[in-house]
Design a protein around this motif. Structure first.
Motif, mmCIF file in Angstrom:
data_model
loop_
_atom_site.group_PDB
_atom_site.id
_atom_site.type_symbol
_atom_site.label_atom_id
_atom_site.label_comp_id
_atom_site.label_asym_id
_atom_site.label_seq_id
_atom_site.Cartn_x
_atom_site.Cartn_y
_atom_site.Cartn_z
ATOM 1 N N PRO A 64 -7.718 -4.886 18.657
ATOM 2 C CA PRO A 64 -6.541 -4.239 19.253
ATOM 3 C C PRO A 64 -6.505 -2.731 19.000
ATOM 4 O O PRO A 64 -6.100 -1.976 19.870
ATOM 5 N N LEU A 65 -6.948 -2.317 17.811
ATOM 6 C CA LEU A 65 -6.853 -0.894 17.499
ATOM 7 C C LEU A 65 -7.894 -0.062 18.244
ATOM 8 O O LEU A 65 -7.705 1.123 18.458
ATOM 9 N N TYR B 60 0.481 -3.078 10.476
ATOM 10 C CA TYR B 60 -0.374 -3.178 11.655
ATOM 11 C C TYR B 60 0.386 -2.544 12.828
ATOM 12 O O TYR B 60 1.397 -3.093 13.279
ATOM 13 N N PHE C 264 2.115 -12.160 9.520
ATOM 14 C CA PHE C 264 0.640 -12.101 9.554
ATOM 15 C C PHE C 264 -0.006 -12.931 8.433
ATOM 16 O O PHE C 264 -0.890 -13.744 8.693
ATOM 17 N N ARG D 252 -11.087 -13.007 11.722
ATOM 18 C CA ARG D 252 -9.691 -12.771 12.084
ATOM 19 C C ARG D 252 -9.354 -11.288 11.995
ATOM 20 O O ARG D 252 -8.660 -10.739 12.846
ATOM 21 N N ASP E 286 -7.311 1.007 5.191
ATOM 22 C CA ASP E 286 -6.168 0.356 4.553
ATOM 23 C C ASP E 286 -5.693 -0.867 5.325
ATOM 24 O O ASP E 286 -5.287 -1.862 4.730
ATOM 25 N N LEU E 287 -5.740 -0.760 6.676
ATOM 26 C CA LEU E 287 -5.261 -1.878 7.480
ATOM 27 C C LEU E 287 -6.164 -3.088 7.299
ATOM 28 O O LEU E 287 -5.704 -4.220 7.204
ATOM 29 N N PHE F 273 -3.478 -1.014 23.125
ATOM 30 C CA PHE F 273 -2.511 -0.403 22.220
ATOM 31 C C PHE F 273 -2.873 1.058 21.975
ATOM 32 O O PHE F 273 -3.956 1.357 21.489
ATOM 33 N N ARG G 62 6.333 -8.232 4.065
ATOM 34 C CA ARG G 62 5.037 -8.867 4.337
ATOM 35 C C ARG G 62 4.425 -9.401 3.038
ATOM 36 O O ARG G 62 3.748 -10.418 3.034
ATOM 37 N N ALA H 106 -5.517 -4.452 3.907
ATOM 38 C CA ALA H 106 -4.249 -5.189 3.906
ATOM 39 C C ALA H 106 -4.455 -6.574 4.513
ATOM 40 O O ALA H 106 -3.980 -7.579 3.974
ATOM 41 N N ALA H 107 -5.198 -6.626 5.611
ATOM 42 C CA ALA H 107 -5.436 -7.905 6.271
ATOM 43 C C ALA H 107 -6.253 -8.829 5.372
ATOM 44 O O ALA H 107 -6.014 -10.040 5.319
ATOM 45 N N ARG I 243 4.660 4.642 21.425
ATOM 46 C CA ARG I 243 5.309 3.629 20.615
ATOM 47 C C ARG I 243 6.163 2.679 21.430
ATOM 48 O O ARG I 243 6.924 3.049 22.229
ATOM 49 N N PHE J 188 0.822 -1.208 0.000
ATOM 50 C CA PHE J 188 0.000 0.000 0.000
ATOM 51 C C PHE J 188 0.852 1.252 0.000
ATOM 52 O O PHE J 188 1.989 1.256 0.467
ATOM 53 N N ARG K 200 -8.048 -9.596 15.258
ATOM 54 C CA ARG K 200 -6.606 -9.340 15.221
ATOM 55 C C ARG K 200 -6.267 -7.892 14.876
ATOM 56 O O ARG K 200 -5.179 -7.429 15.168
ATOM 57 N N ILE K 201 -7.148 -7.204 14.187
ATOM 58 C CA ILE K 201 -6.840 -5.836 13.763
ATOM 59 C C ILE K 201 -7.780 -4.840 14.459
ATOM 60 O O ILE K 201 -7.337 -3.953 15.182
ATOM 61 N N ALA L 92 0.408 0.557 5.293
ATOM 62 C CA ALA L 92 -0.635 -0.225 5.972
ATOM 63 C C ALA L 92 -0.052 -1.309 6.870
ATOM 64 O O ALA L 92 -0.497 -2.453 6.872
ATOM 65 N N HIS M 171 -0.019 -2.219 15.949
ATOM 66 C CA HIS M 171 0.053 -2.844 17.275
ATOM 67 C C HIS M 171 0.920 -4.092 17.272
ATOM 68 O O HIS M 171 1.144 -4.677 18.323
#
Lengths: 340, 299
Positions: free
Chosen positions: B211-212, A89, A100, B203, B189-190, B294, A148, B193-194, B299, A83, B207-208, A87, A91
């Motif tokens: 947590p976020l 993750y 992943f 999932r 986007d996340l 999180f 990734r 991406a997943a 960070r 991306f 998983r995304i 993108a 966390h």
């Protein structure tokens, strides 16, 4: 890694009354580095997302290999995507980010470890594995995003302006790395960018899009030497091709195109102009001149730095031109096949 | 001799103190003084007959009250009430927010409906449910065959879950808005991406997304626990602690002991205990749960 062809057949995408893609036909050969190039909003990212399965085409057929994938979920397409903003993750550690896709595919922990280490090594990420993305520099994040994608050993890579968030120097480095990577594993890459330099230096072939319509497909040399229309002629090349009204063998209604490197400062030249802008890039100067006989038209000249006398703004200068000249129909804007 | 810079600094600090003085005075009068006074009242035993002088007994009243079932049973009821309301409230709020977090035609109407209970007061919610749970005419009582007799609110087993349900319903709007905002903050986007990385919808969610949005879940848990232990209005309006003390949560017990029994000593001990419990619970949650949270900027 396996190489797989991608084909889009008469793909349309509409959002309400907005047409994002208009009957797009593309054939990406196995193992090819294929670049989709165009300005913002031309539909190149939409085309990419359709291949990845993140958008469904309104009509048309998408094939990856021999398989029609229109109704196949992104996760089952065996496409890895990089991306624009990486993108990652936020966390998860770099290690967990890279693994992943492997975890999602229930790859054994032993195999996961082996592949993560292999990819991390090849992208110099071994020391970053336990850090979070927020602790990394832009270049490192880019590498993690690549890692990734690579770790899955997919059939196809799709990349959405992956270098656009990097600074200029890093972009050049990563460009070389991406080319190197592609040469090594030979996986098909569909790469989206608005940067013609990226397209010209990386692509085996380039497809140029405008307003959802395909303008031209060809090798970098093809699109540079034989632009299909004024849009491609003006989009490829820096400074862009000079386009001005003219005639061809007495036939009016033509647009004549001349590349800036075919225009020269010449005291005996027949074209009288006045300098409006000079950009010095070190190795060359880009000089913009306004024609005396047609105040509307600006002509760009590429002047090598070896030329000692660079004209100043406001100065009157004369220009001469050499072949090739390009002729475009002023109505259809398509290039006429005759080259003089 | 005071230097110019030092004088400026003193003047600045003086101005700062003057600025915070009003807030400080209000805090002292309405928070700090009552807290100290409550602690102090807890050391005086109230005589069984009015008119007699209160007797100083020190901390012994604390140990006797806090080990007595008069305190422990309501504490247990409060704990049950929190266990009923907090997880269910968060899960339901998140569930509805996930359903409404789609680009569907007319989804805004649903979002408005889902968040509407935020504009409902405890009194209104209680009256609505009191009507629904009425043993003779209530719709819920009719559905679950609890017609006649004492109804759900008079049933020792079901009274507390019923009151908890009213609270969950009333807080659902707030939970929904909170969770919707959190879901909106998860970058598309996340999730894309997943999806391309091979993660199924479940999932991706666990998983995304989870947590976020964990800071919001954590926040919802903290305020849920605190407000759960402070539940009063719905109890007072629906059951008054009944049947037979089965919904007699801690705050209601404190209220009863203070106003009905006029036992300022015992109720003060319980109030101090509730304060300490809430402080300890909040600290414990920060220590135990926050590690799983999180924060994007940390960070």
């Amino acid at each position: 890694m396996a190489s797989t062809a991608i084909s889009l057949e008469s793909v349309n995408k509409r959002y309400g009354s907005t047409v994002a893609l208009d009957s797009l036909n593309l054939q990406v050969e196995p193992g090819e580095f294929f670049v989709l190039l165009g300005p913002s909003g031309c539909g190149k990212t939409t085309a990419l997302r359709i291949v990845a399965g993140l958008e469904t085409p309104t009509t048309g057929t998408v094939r990856i290999g021999d398989r029609v994938v229109n109704d196949i979920e992104p996760k089952d397409r065996d496409v890895a995507m990089v991306f624009q903003n990486y993108a990652l993750y936020p966390h998860l550690t770099v290690r967990r980010n890279i693994e992943f896709p492997l975890r999602a595919r229930r790859v054994s922990s032993h195999e996961r470890e082996r592949r993560v280490m292999e990819v991390a090594e090849s992208l110099q990420l071994e020391d970053q594995l336990n850090r979070k993305p927020g602790q990394l520099s832009g270049g490192q994040r880019q590498r993690v995003a690549l890692a990734r994608a690579i770790v899955r050993e997919p059939n196809v890579f799709v990349m959405d302006e992956p270098l656009s968030n990097l600074d200029a120097r890093l972009r050049v480095e990563m460009r070389a790395e991406l080319i190197d990577l592609h040469l090594k594993n030979g996986t098909t890459v569909l790469y989206v960018t608005h940067d013609q330099v990226e397209a010209m230096t990386m692509g085996d072939r380039i497809a140029i899009l405008k307003d959802g319509v395909l303008q031209q497909v060809g090798t970098p040399k093809d699109v540079y030497d034989r632009p299909a229309n004024t849009f491609v002629a003006g989009f490829i090349g820096n400074p862009p091709m000079n386009l001005m009204p003219g005639e061809l063998l007495g036939e009016p209604g033509m647009i004549v195109g001349i590349r800036p490197e075919n225009v020269f400062l010449d005291d005996n030249g027949s074209i009288e102009t006045r300098v409006t802008l000079v950009e010095s890039l070190g190795h060359e100067h880009h000089v913009a001149c306004r024609l005396n006989y047609d105040n509307e038209t600006i002509v760009f000249v590429r002047v090598p730095s070896t030329v000692s006398q660079v004209p100043g703004i406001g100065e009157s200068i004369r220009l001469s031109i050499t072949e090739p000249l390009y002729h475009f129909d002023s109505v259809t804007l398509e290039r006429k096949a005759i080259k003089t | 001799m005071i230097s110019g810079r030092r004088r400026t600094r003193i003047r600045n600090s003086a101005l700062a103190y003057v600025m915070i003085l009003p807030a400080f005075v209000i805090f002292m009068i309405f928070v700090f003084y009552p807290l100290v006074k409550t602690f102090y009242l807890g050391m005086y035993r109230v005589p069984p007959f009015p008119g007699l002088p209160q007797k100083y007994v020190g901390l012994s009243q604390y140990s006797s009250v806090l080990s007595h079932s008069e305190f422990l049973t309501p504490l247990w009821d409060s704990t049950l009430y929190v266990l009923f309301t907090v997880p269910a409230g968060i899960i339901l709020g998140l569930g509805i927010a996930v359903l409404a977090h789609r680009h569907l035609a007319g989804i805004r109407i649903f979002r408005t409906i889902f968040s509407s209970t935020i504009a409902t007061s405890v009194a209104v919610a209680s009256v609505i449910f009191f009507t629904l749970l009425d043993p003779t005419t209530g719709l819920f009582s009719y559905w679950i065959g609890q017609r006649g007799g004492v109804g759900i609110l008079g049933n020792p087993t079901w009274a507390l879950p019923a009151v908890a349900t009213v609270s969950i319903w009333q807080n659902l709007g707030f939970a929904f808005i909170l969770m919707s905002a959190a879901l909106n903050s998860v970058p598309d986007d996340l999730l894309d991406a997943a999806a391309v990385d091979g993660a199924s919808g479940t999932r991706r969610f666990f998983r995304i997304t989870v947590p976020l949005i964990s800071p919001t879940l954590f926040f919802a848990m903290i305020i849920g626990v605190i407000s759960g232990f402070q539940a009063f209005g719905q109890i007072d309006l629906l059951t008054q602690g009944g049947p037979d003390g089965h919904t007699n949560v801690l705050l209601y017990q404190i209220y009863t002991v203070f106003f009905t029994n006029a036992d300022t000593g015992t109720s003060s001990v319980m109030a101090v205990a509730l304060f300490v419990i809430l402080v300890l619970l909040t600290i414990a949650q920060f220590l135990l749960v926050q590690r799983k949270v999180f924060y994007a900027d940390k960070r």
